[in-house]
Design a protein around this motif. Sequence first.
Motif, mmCIF file in Angstrom:
data_model
loop_
_atom_site.group_PDB
_atom_site.id
_atom_site.type_symbol
_atom_site.label_atom_id
_atom_site.label_comp_id
_atom_site.label_asym_id
_atom_site.label_seq_id
_atom_site.Cartn_x
_atom_site.Cartn_y
_atom_site.Cartn_z
ATOM 1 N N MET A 179 56.312 -0.568 0.884
ATOM 2 C CA MET A 179 55.084 -1.193 1.360
ATOM 3 C C MET A 179 54.863 -1.355 3.039
ATOM 4 N N MET A 180 56.085 -1.164 3.757
ATOM 5 C CA MET A 180 55.688 -0.834 5.151
ATOM 6 C C MET A 180 54.969 0.551 5.314
ATOM 7 N N ARG A 218 61.883 -1.322 -1.984
ATOM 8 C CA ARG A 218 60.291 -1.769 -2.279
ATOM 9 C C ARG A 218 59.909 -2.434 -0.770
ATOM 10 N N ASP A 219 60.478 -2.921 0.005
ATOM 11 C CA ASP A 219 59.981 -3.645 1.440
ATOM 12 C C ASP A 219 59.578 -2.062 2.061
ATOM 13 N N GLN A 220 60.443 -0.974 2.043
ATOM 14 C CA GLN A 220 60.363 0.070 3.115
ATOM 15 C C GLN A 220 58.883 1.060 2.328
ATOM 16 N N LYS A 232 64.798 -4.367 -3.696
ATOM 17 C CA LYS A 232 63.925 -5.050 -2.889
ATOM 18 C C LYS A 232 63.863 -4.338 -1.365
ATOM 19 N N ASP A 277 59.610 -12.749 -7.828
ATOM 20 C CA ASP A 277 60.680 -13.021 -6.727
ATOM 21 C C ASP A 277 61.339 -14.275 -6.737
ATOM 22 N N GLY A 282 55.667 -8.694 -6.799
ATOM 23 C CA GLY A 282 56.205 -9.869 -6.292
ATOM 24 C C GLY A 282 56.420 -11.143 -6.982
#
Length: 233
Positions: A157-158, A153-155, A150, A130, A127
Amino acid sequence: MHDDNEKEAPSVSDFEFLIDGYRRFRSDIYTRHRTRYDSLANQGQSPKVMMIACCDSRVDPTVVFDAEPGQLFVLRNVANLVPPFETGGGRHGASAAIEYAVTQLKVEHVVVFGHARCGGIQASLTGDFDNEDDDAADASFIGKWMALIKPVRDQVMMAYKIAPDIDPQRALEQAAIRQSIANLRTFPFVAEREREGVLRLHGAYFDIADGILKLLDTQSDRFEPVQMSWTED
């Protein structure tokens, strides 16, 4: 006395190796492939494959695939990303290259060629680039570009929080290839030619450390290693 704040001038040898390489190319490769170069010069290019690859200096698709001049139409950018189809705002260098390859050169295959240890993917994970406001004048170019992935990426990291034994870098590198293929299908001319059966989309993933190439299997949606015709030690 040397000033520690002084910046050293760029080394001439860092550029001269290019000129030495050109001399070797001109005396060897160009001479051996002179007929092919003459044909390309007189008849133009007609590659059957478009390769969307990363800028990373360690991963050259023409080397990995042992391609000859004129065989690959190559687009290289940070993290081998494909933006979705859009007509407004900004410049569209990647989209223009895709349009030219598909509608003018009429390539029969488009390969999104990702790789391990990708710096752009690492930047997305950390990030560091970002942008708080993507429209700000001083927003990072890298941040704007990597914002394309993004959501995935968020998926990733979850998933990493739930299962910390996964490798988020590799997971995002491969997820980004899938996302870029999905984005290719948002281009009307890509979707039309794929529907007609005259264009195929592929995902490929190369690991610098072991030299293994994996292809995205359309049935399982998994990256499977290319089987060699010989046994590696």
